[in-house]
Design a protein around this motif. Structure first.
Motif, mmCIF file in Angstrom:
data_model
loop_
_atom_site.group_PDB
_atom_site.id
_atom_site.type_symbol
_atom_site.label_atom_id
_atom_site.label_comp_id
_atom_site.label_asym_id
_atom_site.label_seq_id
_atom_site.Cartn_x
_atom_site.Cartn_y
_atom_site.Cartn_z
ATOM 1 N N GLN A 142 0.806 -1.220 0.000
ATOM 2 C CA GLN A 142 0.000 0.000 0.000
ATOM 3 C C GLN A 142 0.841 1.273 0.000
ATOM 4 N N ASP A 184 1.412 3.313 -3.253
ATOM 5 C CA ASP A 184 0.413 4.268 -3.757
ATOM 6 C C ASP A 184 0.884 5.717 -3.643
ATOM 7 N N TYR A 234 5.013 -4.355 -7.104
ATOM 8 C CA TYR A 234 3.965 -3.339 -7.015
ATOM 9 C C TYR A 234 3.217 -3.139 -8.336
ATOM 10 N N THR A 272 -0.795 -4.291 -9.044
ATOM 11 C CA THR A 272 -1.777 -3.224 -8.812
ATOM 12 C C THR A 272 -2.433 -2.766 -10.105
#
Length: 139
Positions: free
Chosen positions: A61, A64, A102, A106
């Motif tokens: 997370q 982001d 990542y 994502t």
């Protein structure tokens, strides 16, 4: 006496040269917590101001905040977001990357990353983390 002074001078010169070499630091940030992201990047900025060469690795997370359109909750007392703190550390010369997992997990592309952030290469990150003089902090 002359040999002693020469030896002392060389030792001080070597010590001064060593003291000027920047301390390499890798900050690995994977928490989705705004406060955890904030303190990790506040400390990264502080270490950088004290002469460290900082590299930030973002995963899960925390990745982001590396996106161009990253917003986030502003943290007191300076009312800045983790994304803004990341921009500050990059602006002062830190390198930053998102972990190799990542982007493919994502659905984001490398073009979605803010300027100054790249996808990490596991071989290069593994080698850097193994450097004896490198400090590694994980948040």
């Amino acid at each position: 006496m002359k040999k002693t002074l020469i030896a002392l001078g060389l030792a001080l010169g070597i010590g001064a040269a060593h003291a000027q070499a920047p301390q390499p630091v890798t900050v690995i940030l994977n928490s989705g917590s705004t406060m955890t992201q904030g303190i990790a990047l506040v400390l990264a900025n502080q270490m950088q101001e004290q002469g460290a060469q900082v590299h930030v690795l973002l995963c899960d997370q925390a990745g982001d905040i590396a996106l161009r359109d990253a917003g986030g909750e502003a943290l007191k007392p300076n009312d800045v977001t983790p994304a803004q703190l990341l921009g500050a550390v990059i602006g002062k010369g830190a390198t930053a990357a998102v972990c190799a997992l990542y982007l493919p997990n994502t659905g984001h592309s490398a073009e979605a990353l803010r300027d100054g952030v790249t996808p990490a290469r596991p071989d290069a990150m593994g080698a850097a983390i193994l450097e004896a003089e490198r400090k590694v902090l994980v948040f």
